[in-house]
Design a protein around this motif. Structure first.
Motif, PDB file in Angstrom:
ATOM      1  N   THR A   1       1.193  -1.374  -0.194  1.00  0.00           N
ATOM      2  CA  THR A   1      -0.280  -0.460  -0.130  1.00  0.00           C
ATOM      3  C   THR A   1       0.983   1.384   0.091  1.00  0.00           C
ATOM      4  N   PRO A   2       0.125   2.150  -0.632  1.00  0.00           N
ATOM      5  CA  PRO A   2       1.029   3.553  -0.501  1.00  0.00           C
ATOM      6  C   PRO A   2       1.420   3.873   1.135  1.00  0.00           C
ATOM      7  N   ASN A   3       2.374   4.763   0.789  1.00  0.00           N
ATOM      8  CA  ASN A   3       2.981   5.322   2.411  1.00  0.00           C
ATOM      9  C   ASN A   3       2.534   5.840   2.794  1.00  0.00           C
ATOM     10  N   VAL A   4       1.247   6.052   3.492  1.00  0.00           N
ATOM     11  CA  VAL A   4       0.314   7.173   4.163  1.00  0.00           C
ATOM     12  C   VAL A   4       0.895   7.566   5.387  1.00  0.00           C
ATOM     13  N   LEU A   5       1.877   7.250   5.556  1.00  0.00           N
ATOM     14  CA  LEU A   5       2.436   7.968   7.023  1.00  0.00           C
ATOM     15  C   LEU A   5       3.538   9.568   6.643  1.00  0.00           C
ATOM     16  N   ALA A   6       4.337   9.294   5.448  1.00  0.00           N
ATOM     17  CA  ALA A   6       5.311  10.123   4.388  1.00  0.00           C
ATOM     18  C   ALA A   6       3.670  11.203   3.780  1.00  0.00           C
ATOM     19  N   TYR A   7       2.621  10.589   3.184  1.00  0.00           N
ATOM     20  CA  TYR A   7       1.771  11.376   2.624  1.00  0.00           C
ATOM     21  C   TYR A   7       1.151  12.359   3.936  1.00  0.00           C
ATOM     22  N   LEU A   8       0.869  11.598   4.591  1.00  0.00           N
ATOM     23  CA  LEU A   8       0.589  12.713   6.232  1.00  0.00           C
ATOM     24  C   LEU A   8       1.634  13.344   6.245  1.00  0.00           C
TER      25      LEU A   8
ATOM     26  N   TRP B   1     -10.765   6.971   4.101  1.00  0.00           N
ATOM     27  CA  TRP B   1      -9.760   8.495   4.053  1.00  0.00           C
ATOM     28  C   TRP B   1      -8.586   8.003   3.356  1.00  0.00           C
ATOM     29  N   SER B   2      -7.981   6.688   3.493  1.00  0.00           N
ATOM     30  CA  SER B   2      -6.335   6.234   2.685  1.00  0.00           C
ATOM     31  C   SER B   2      -7.132   6.120   1.169  1.00  0.00           C
ATOM     32  N   VAL B   3      -8.278   5.619   0.657  1.00  0.00           N
ATOM     33  CA  VAL B   3      -9.197   5.107  -0.724  1.00  0.00           C
ATOM     34  C   VAL B   3      -9.097   6.827  -0.866  1.00  0.00           C
ATOM     35  N   LEU B   4      -9.264   7.411  -0.530  1.00  0.00           N
ATOM     36  CA  LEU B   4     -10.190   9.174  -1.353  1.00  0.00           C
ATOM     37  C   LEU B   4      -8.623   9.841  -0.718  1.00  0.00           C
ATOM     38  N   LYS B   5      -8.184  10.013  -0.341  1.00  0.00           N
ATOM     39  CA  LYS B   5      -6.641  10.681  -0.008  1.00  0.00           C
ATOM     40  C   LYS B   5      -4.984   9.959  -1.431  1.00  0.00           C
ATOM     41  N   THR B   6      -5.883   8.432  -1.400  1.00  0.00           N
ATOM     42  CA  THR B   6      -4.586   8.174  -3.062  1.00  0.00           C
ATOM     43  C   THR B   6      -5.326   8.935  -3.543  1.00  0.00           C
ATOM     44  N   THR B   7      -6.712   8.843  -4.216  1.00  0.00           N
ATOM     45  CA  THR B   7      -7.022   8.885  -5.633  1.00  0.00           C
ATOM     46  C   THR B   7      -8.623   9.868  -4.519  1.00  0.00           C
TER      47      THR B   7
END
Lengths: 605, 489
Positions: A435-442, A506-512
């Protein structure tokens, strides 16, 4: 005097039967022995054994042994004389086993283990006498004692093909004719052998009654592993040809990053899709042309979609009905199922009736329902079997129906065990993909505070926190909480931007991001509800708390939920350096809400 | 003395296909004579106890001698194939004290040891129900063991038979099916049944054989029976039948053989299985190897408890080692009935009948006393105790004569010798007429039998049938001679 006497012979107690016939015989025999000239024609080989070798065979059970020692002495030479006679006899006819001493028929038997004649009764007998056997077992004991045949037969069975073939006369009579025939046949075969190898087989085929699909001799010759496996000889568990050597095992980190889709989609039969009603329905729908399936079988996704759609459509229909009920009013709505109710059902008429008679709407409704027939009631409640519910289910083929209900309406066997509410696994085959790295995104969007920042903030706010915390007791903290709550609320508004409205998935919406932008305003307008509104909508604190995690309540609750999501509160708390007292703050906020709610309701009333 | 009896037995004992007739009279007499001989032995050895032994009913086996053993009928035959008993033994069939022997004339069951007389009948054979083939005599058809599966066409064939008359066809179907039924015991046992060549049943006889009978009634009956079996086969084994039926009997010969098996070795018996009592036609393996005798020493018994078919010896009857075990196939039937059903006739059938038509009658009581015959009309027997020793003349044929000769009896009125002799002469003339109806004499028949040793079994049986008939008539003439000799004293 002869009754069950015990005679000690060689130190062994011997019991004699009470049989009067046997007793008579003993007397007779004694008389003979006494009066006879001494050449007693005793021919029992067992008796010889007894007297000569001193062993203790079965014949001691015979009454004739019951002699006093004084009388037995002079008898021995006679016995020896007799033995010669016996040998002469046996030389004449050796095959005949002579047991001329007449015994009572089933008082002894030939033990198949020891090969000797054993007494069938008496203290040392392995099979008790008839008197001691339970009812019904006498026959069994007797059957066990019957000696079985020991010889071997030369012939073999023809299994009903040639009756009489094992009779001796048959062999004698048939051999003459057969042997000549056989000779000629054999000669022919010998001649033919060189020319036609298969002549014999063909001849056999003509006689056989059955269609032969495969010749028995056409077995492919097994070698090596297969042969070993078939014969049960020691062989490796896995076929060495198929076997792949195991490489160096990867570390779990490497495994994670080097994950690859397996070659075969289904590498275990447990991955097979179990048949369920949804798949069957989907296939039936595809057959009838209602939908199109991607492949032969509906995929997991298609099934999930179908299930979701079905649910949603149903909800929609129910909602529409409900709306109609709201719009028309209950009397007009339900009068559909009360044919006998001819009165006007409009709202005006109802109001008029109310004003005239004082009967409110509910009373009128009850009155109307009292005119309802049972049949109408069933139709209304949807329990009328004459109304076909699902036209597709009615039109489905028998085997499809059986796949779902197992053909048995009472105990459906096929899908009986399956849980109808089972949540399918959406992960699919590539759920291992990183999965995309959520931490970095945040971090990148500044949605998450680093530890250093947090420490800094905490250090700045520490004094204030102590100030706030210490002076109040628990009760007073609740009283004070109102102010803080208001303050918190305003802060909440200012600090968090658009992103914070995304509360679910949120994870879905933020990645797309496309998904977010597709319906920007309407969702937002509804979701963008102030806390006050949200609080106003929730009836009381308990309801609010009970429904907290469930999304049953629709859009209003979801807003409230978003405002009071513990995660959000935690974020707020942590931004104020109040991380440790998260629960406390949560309660404070909740208290505010309840208080606010009360004041609101009071003011509105 | 004994040897003459045995010679006579060997003539009579014409076993043809496993079942044989046997002169039951001879058996009793030989018993008696053996006893007499035994007395002699004992006299030679132990003089003191001679009288006691002779008086006591128990034999004294201590003194059995070897040469006597060799004279028994069993010793002339060889033991049957050991597999014969073994295959039943492993399936819980038991034989106690008997053995199966096989001679040129077929199978027989013989005592392998002396069987002492006892108050209760002794079991000599136990045959479990599982080995038998049974079918109920009346509808509904029930089979024990139930080997015929539901829906099998053979059941429809069995069901199509006439319940009253066609029991033999049903049994034949059952037997053929058992031969085809996988792992059925009869597949093994069938190898010991007489083959078509060995079976003397007149169903398998040719037209010439039937002519040799010199009995038109019997011949026409047999023709009808044969036609019936053949028709049945043609009706049910036609081309369109399924293979599982067709392969049971490919040709009518096999079916007729099966019918002859059914006729010759069926046993009608009432069995009880559970709470069900039914009259059944049965094939009982091993028990069907017992030969016929008019004075049998064994009988059948159904043991309900564990469903065993038992062969038991008569209570109180002594059976010496090597004697044949016999049962009575049909009670009170004439030779032609035996011939029709079983394919043998008996020289001394006590139920044989001569159709006297004249008015001449002899005095019944005098005739009976001349030949020392006791008992009522139904069960005459030769009272050997009051007969002179060595009188071997009286046998079943004389009993039959006592039954069939026209007699008078009027209280105590004694016969007038002159009238009696006159009546005897008339009856003898009538007998001569019976003999004159035959184209051959008994001597010629005997010569034919002696001269052609390899005759077909049925032909031999047919010739023996007419020979026995003639010998019976001659015996009656002879008996009448003796009667008129002795009536004066």
């Amino acid at each position: 005097a002869y009754d069950a006497q015990t005679v000690l012979r060689g130190g062994i107690a011997v019991y004699f039967p009470r049989d009067p016939v046997a007793r008579d015989r003993i007397e007779l025999r004694l008389g003979n022995m006494i009066s006879g000239c001494g050449c007693l024609p005793n021919k029992s080989p067992l008796f010889f054994q007894t007297s000569l070798s001193g062993s203790f065979p079965a014949s001691v059970w015979q009454p004739k042994v019951r002699l006093t020692t004084a009388k037995r002495g002079p008898l021995f030479p006679c016995v020896k004389c007799e033995k010669k006679d016996k040998e002469e006899d046996s030389s004449e006819k050796p095959s005949f086993e002579k047991l001329s001493v007449e015994r009572a028929p089933y008082h002894s038997y030939r033990d198949s283990i020891s090969g000797q004649v054993e007494p069938a009764s008496g203290a040392r007998a392995s099979i008790l006498g008839q008197d001691y056997l339970p009812e019904g077992t006498v026959g069994q004991a007797r059957a066990a004692g019957a000696p079985g045949p020991s010889d071997e037969s030369s012939g073999t069975s023809s299994y009903g093909k040639k009756p009489g073939s094992r009779r001796k006369t048959y062999k004698a009579a048939g051999a003459v004719s057969e042997s000549t025939e056989m000779n000629t046949v054999v000669d022919q075969v010998v001649e033919d052998d060189g020319l036609f190898e298969r002549s014999e087989e063909e001849a056999n085929d003509e006689f056989s009654d059955f269609v032969v699909y495969q010749k028995e001799n056409e077995t492919d010759e097994l070698t090596g592993y297969d042969l070993d496996k078939k014969l049960g000889r020691p062989h490796p568990f896995i076929d060495p040809k198929v076997r792949k050597p195991i490489k160096e095992p990867l570390t779990s980190e490497e495994l994670w990053w080097n994950w690859r889709k397996p070659d075969k989609e289904q590498w275990s039969r447990w991955q097979r899709k179990r048949p369920d009603s949804e798949t069957v329905f989907l296939k039936a729908m595809a057959e009838s042309g209602q939908i199109k399936l991607y492949g032969e079988e509906p995929t997991l996704t298609e099934t999930a979609l179908y299930r979701a759609r079905r649910h949603l459509y149903k909800e929609e229909r129910l909602q529409a009905e409900h709306d109609r009920l709201e719009k028309e009013g209950p009397i007009a709505y339900y009068s559909e199922w009360v044919k006998a109710w001819k009165k006007d059902t409009s709202r005006e008429a109802i109001q008029k009736h109310y004003e005239e008679t004082g009967e409110d709407e509910n009373t009128q409704l009850i009155e109307m329902f009292s005119c309802q027939t049972a049949r109408e009631y069933r139709i209304m409640m949807g329990t009328d079997y004459r109304v076909s519910r699902d036209p597709l289910a009615m039109r489905m083929k028998e085997e499809q129906i059986k796949q779902i209900w197992g053909g048995d309406p009472v105990y459906p066997t096929v899908n009986y065990i399956q849980d109808p509410d089972q949540v399918i696994d959406f992960r699919g085959p590539d759920f291992h993909e990183p999965t995309p790295n959520v931490l970095a995104y945040l971090q990148q969007n500044g949605n998450i505070t680093s530890r250093e920042e947090m420490d800094k903030i905490l250090a700045g706010e520490k004094v204030e926190q102590v100030k706030v915390k210490t002076p109040f007791s628990d009760d007073e903290a609740m009283a004070k909480a109102v102010d803080i709550g208001e303050k918190e609320d305003s802060d909440d508004e200012g600090k968090f931007g658009d992103d914070e409205n995304i509360t679910r998935n949120w994870s879905v919406l933020k990645t797309t991001p496309e998904l977010r932008k597709s319906k920007p305003k309407p969702a937002r307008g509804k979701g963008k509800m102030t806390l006050e509104e949200a609080i106003a909508d929730s009836e009381n604190l308990t309801d609010f708390l009970l429904d907290f995690d469930q999304d049953k309540r629709g859009r209003h609750e979801s807003t409230v939920l978003s405002a009071f999501h513990p995660q959000k509160i935690l974020t707020v708390c942590s931004s104020f350096g109040l991380e440790d007292d998260f629960m406390l703050w949560y309660i404070i906020i909740a208290g505010t809400v309840s208080k606010y709610h009360k004041s609101k309701t009071c003011s509105s009333n | 003395m004994a040897s003459s009896i045995l010679l006579q037995q060997s003539i009579i004992c014409n076993t043809q296909f496993g079942k044989s007739i046997k002169n039951g009279w001879g058996a009793t007499k030989s018993n008696f004579l053996e006893k007499g001989k035994k007395i002699g032995d004992i006299k030679a050895r132990v003089a003191v106890d001679a009288m006691e032994t002779a008086a006591s009913p128990t034999a004294f086996p201590f003194f059995q001698t070897q040469p006597q053993q060799q004279d028994t009928p069993a010793s002339k035959l060889e033991l049957a194939d050991p597999e014969f008993y073994k295959m039943g033994f492993v399936r819980s069939m038991r034989a106690y004290g008997v053995e199966f022997r096989e001679g040129p004339n077929g199978f027989g069951v013989y005592a392998s040891k002396d069987i002492e007389p006892s108050r209760r009948a002794k079991v000599v054979m136990e045959i479990p129900l599982e080995l038998m083939l049974t079918i109920s005599q009346k509808t509904p058809w029930m089979f024990f063991p139930d080997i015929i599966p539901v829906g099998h066409p053979i059941f429809d064939i069995i069901n199509s038979t006439n319940p009253e008359t066609d029991w033999d066809l049903r049994m034949a179907c059952l037997l053929l099916y058992a031969f085809d039924h996988d792992k059925n015991f009869w597949q093994l046992y069938g190898d010991f049944l007489p083959s078509a060549e060995e079976c003397t049943s007149l169903l398998l006889a040719t037209e010439d054989d039937l002519k040799e009978l010199h009995d038109d009634d019997l011949a026409s009956t047999m023709r009808k029976e044969k036609a019936r079996a053949r028709e049945f086969w043609e009706k049910n084994w036609h081309y369109g039948m399924p293979l599982k039926v067709k392969r049971l009997a490919r040709d009518p010969e096999r079916f007729i053989w099966a019918v002859s098996m059914a006729q010759t070795r069926h046993i009608n018996f009432r069995i009880r299985v559970g709470s069900l009592v039914q009259d059944a036609n049965m094939f009982a393996p091993y028990a069907d190897m017992l030969n016929h005798s008019c004075q049998p020493n064994c009988f059948f018994h159904w043991r309900f408890r564990d469903r065993m078919f038992e062969v038991m010896t008569n209570a109180g009857q002594r059976i010496k080692k090597g004697e044949e075990m016999t049962v009575n196939y049909m009670k009170g039937q004439r030779n032609n009935m035996l011939m029709q059903r079983y394919g043998f006739s008996s020289l001394s059938n006590p139920w044989d009948v001569l159709p006297f038509s004249g008015n001449a009658k002899i005095h019944l009581d005098s005739f009976l006393s001349v030949f020392n015959i006791s008992g009522s009309h139904e069960d005459y027997y030769h009272n050997a105790k009051i007969a002179n020793e060595g009188d071997s003349f009286v046998d079943g044929a004389v009993l039959a004569a006592a039954r069939t000769l026209p007699t008078w009896s009027d209280g105590d009125i004694p016969p007038i010798p002159s009238l009696e002799i006159k009546a005897v002469k008339t009856l003898q003339q009538e007998c001569q007429q019976f003999l004159a109806e035959y184209s051959t004499t008994s001597k010629q028949d005997q010569k034919i039998l002696d001269s052609t040793p390899e005759m077909s079994w049925t032909r031999e049986a047919a010739i023996k049938y007419r020979l026995h008939r003639k010998l019976f008539v001659e015996k009656v003439i002879e008996a009448l001679d003796i009667y008129q000799d002795r009536i004066l004293f």
